[in-house]
Design an enzyme around this catalytic site. Structure first.
Site, PDB file in Angstrom:
ATOM      1  N   ASP A  94       0.840  -1.212   0.000  1.00 58.21           N
ATOM      2  CA  ASP A  94       0.000   0.000   0.000  1.00 58.21           C
ATOM      3  C   ASP A  94       0.874   1.261   0.000  1.00 58.21           C
ATOM      4  OD1 ASP A  94       0.906  -0.092   2.603  1.00 58.21           O
ATOM      5  OD2 ASP A  94      -1.081   0.072   3.529  1.00 58.21           O
ATOM      6  N   ASP A 138      -1.234  -6.235  -0.649  1.00 57.60           N
ATOM      7  CA  ASP A 138      -1.397  -5.577   0.660  1.00 57.60           C
ATOM      8  C   ASP A 138      -2.833  -5.060   0.785  1.00 57.60           C
ATOM      9  OD1 ASP A 138      -0.248  -4.778   3.004  1.00 57.60           O
ATOM     10  OD2 ASP A 138       0.893  -3.106   2.155  1.00 57.60           O
ATOM     11  N   LYS A 184      -1.470  -9.454   2.551  1.00 60.72           N
ATOM     12  CA  LYS A 184      -0.833  -8.989   3.795  1.00 60.72           C
ATOM     13  C   LYS A 184      -1.786  -8.028   4.483  1.00 60.72           C
ATOM     14  CE  LYS A 184       2.678  -5.843   3.981  1.00 60.72           C
ATOM     15  NZ  LYS A 184       2.045  -4.814   4.845  1.00 60.72           N
ATOM     16  N   GLU A 220      -2.126  -5.541   8.335  1.00 58.77           N
ATOM     17  CA  GLU A 220      -1.368  -4.993   9.463  1.00 58.77           C
ATOM     18  C   GLU A 220      -2.097  -5.238  10.783  1.00 58.77           C
ATOM     19  OE1 GLU A 220      -0.518  -0.839   8.882  1.00 58.77           O
ATOM     20  OE2 GLU A 220       0.455  -1.169   6.944  1.00 58.77           O
ATOM     21  N   GLU A 241       8.326  -4.342  11.305  1.00 56.46           N
ATOM     22  CA  GLU A 241       8.770  -3.023  10.826  1.00 56.46           C
ATOM     23  C   GLU A 241       9.036  -2.085  12.011  1.00 56.46           C
ATOM     24  OE1 GLU A 241       6.371  -1.255   7.755  1.00 56.46           O
ATOM     25  OE2 GLU A 241       7.424   0.677   7.894  1.00 56.46           O
TER      26      GLU A 241
HETATM   27  O1  KIV Z   1       3.380  -1.419   1.791  1.00 56.89           O
HETATM   28  C1  KIV Z   1       4.575  -1.712   1.937  1.00 56.89           C
HETATM   29  O2  KIV Z   1       5.433  -1.353   1.128  1.00 56.89           O
HETATM   30  C2  KIV Z   1       4.940  -2.484   3.110  1.00 56.89           C
HETATM   31  C3  KIV Z   1       6.377  -2.831   3.298  1.00 56.89           C
HETATM   32  C4  KIV Z   1       7.154  -1.637   3.690  1.00 56.89           C
HETATM   33  C5  KIV Z   1       6.555  -3.934   4.239  1.00 56.89           C
HETATM   34  O3  KIV Z   1       4.108  -2.835   3.869  1.00 56.89           O
END
Ligand code: KIV
Length: 267
Positions: free
Chosen positions: A44, A83, A112, A114, A181
Site C-alpha cells: 500500500d 497488501d 498482507k 497490518e 517493521e
Molecule cells: O506497503 C509496503 O510497502 C509495506 C512494506 C514496507 C513492508 O508494507
C-alpha cells in the site's frame, strides 16, 4: 519454477535468508523477476511512492488491484503478495475475505494485513478459506495517526511483550510469514528465534529471516524526491538523479537541434 509459501517455510527451516521487494508495475515486476527476487509485495506504499499521497491511508482497493494486475502480468512465477489497504479489513472479517478474494482473482498468491490482537480472527478465517496471509507488526503505517507519527515501536517492556504475543497469535492463526517493521533489533531477533514461520524485517535489524525494502527507496528515487531516506534504507542506485540527468540531456538536445538527427529519421 514458481515460488510458493512452502518454499519460504523450507528456507526458514534451512536458515536460508531471502528478500522481498515492493513492485507496483509491469516493467519493475519483470526486472525484479530477472533479478531473481523471490517475493514481490504490491504494497500500500503505492500510495506515497507512486500516487503522490502523503501516507498510505488514502489508497483504495480499486487502485491496488489496478497495479496488482500489472505486477501479476510481469512476474507470474514470483510469490506475489497483495497488501490490503486501510479500510478494507478493519470493519469485518467479511470485508477482509471479499477483498482478499479480489486480490487472488487479480493474480496475487497471498495477502498482507497490518496489526496484532484484533486481526487474529481475520487471519484465521482467511487461512481456513485457503487464502495465505502475511502478518505485519511494529510500526504499521496504517496506524500512523494512532502512533503520532512514524516512530519506532515496542520500546517499553509491556509493548515488547504484546508484540511477542501478537507474533505467536498470528502464527497460530495460520500466517505464513510476518513483516516486522520499525522495532528494536534485539526484539526482532527474539521474535525471529521463537517463531517457526519466517520474519521479514524492515527497520528491524539484520537478525530477521528475510528483508524487505520499498523498491523506490532501494533505487534512490524516494531519497532524491524527499531530500533524505529513513535510517534503515540503503539506496543501491541513484535513479532519481539519473532520471533528471537523462531528461535534462534530452531537453538540451532538442533545444539545440541535436535530436532528432538524420540517424533517427525515416527515409
Ligand atoms: O506497503 C509496503 O510497502 C509495506 C512494506 C514496507 C513492508 O508494507
Amino acid at each position: 519454477m514458481a515460488v510458493t509459501i512452502r518454499d519460504l517455510a523450507a528456507w526458514k527451516a534451512e536458515g536460508r535468508r531471502f528478500v522481498m521487494l515492493t513492485a507496483y508495475d509491469y516493467p519493475t515486476a519483470r526486472l525484479l523477476a530477472e533479478a531473481e527476487v523471490p517475493v514481490l509485495l504490491v504494497g500500500d506504499t503505492l500510495a506515497d511512492n507512486v500516487l503522490g499521497y502523503a501516507n498510505t491511508l488514502p489508497v483504495t482497493m480499486a487502485e491496488m488491484l489496478h497495479h496488482a494486475r500489472a505486477v501479476a502480468r510481469g512476474a507470474p512465477d514470483q510469490l506475489l503478495v497483495g497488501d490490503l489497504p486501510f479500510g478494507t479489513y478493519q470493519r469485518s472479517c467479511a470485508d477482509a475475505i471479499d477483498n482478499a478474494v479480489e486480490y487472488l482473482k487479480a493474480g496475487m498468491h497471498a495477502i498482507k494485513l497490518e496489526g496484532g490482537g484484533w486481526v487474529v480472527e481475520t487471519v484465521a478465517r482467511l487461512t481456513q478459506r485457503g487464502i495465505p496471509v502475511m502478518g505485519h507488526l511494529g510500526l504499521t503505517p496504517q496506524s500512523v495517526n494512532a502512533f503520532g507519527g512514524m516512530k519506532v515501536q515496542a520500546r517499553s517492556a509491556p509493548d515488547r511483550e504484546r508484540l511477542i504475543a501478537d507474533a505467536h497469535a498470528l502464527q497460530d492463526a495460520g500466517a505464513f510469514a510476518i513483516v516486522l517493521e520499525g522495532i528494536p533489533r534485539d526484539l526482532a531477533a527474539q521474535v525471529s528465534g521463537e517463531l517457526v514461520i519466517p520474519t521479514i524485517g524492515i527497520g528491524a535489524g539484520p537478525d530477521c529471516d528475510a528483508q524487505v525494502l520499498v523498491i523506490h527507496d532501494l533505487l534512490g528515487i524516494t531519497g532524491h524526491l524527499r531530500g533524505a531516506a529513513p535510517k534503515f534504507v540503503k539506496a543501491y542506485a541513484d535513479l532519481g538523479e539519473a532520471i533528471v540527468k537523462a531528461a535534462r540531456a534530452y531537453v538540451d538536445d532538442v533545444r539545440a537541434g541535436r535530436f532528432p538527427d538524420d540517424a533517427h529519421s525515416f527515409h
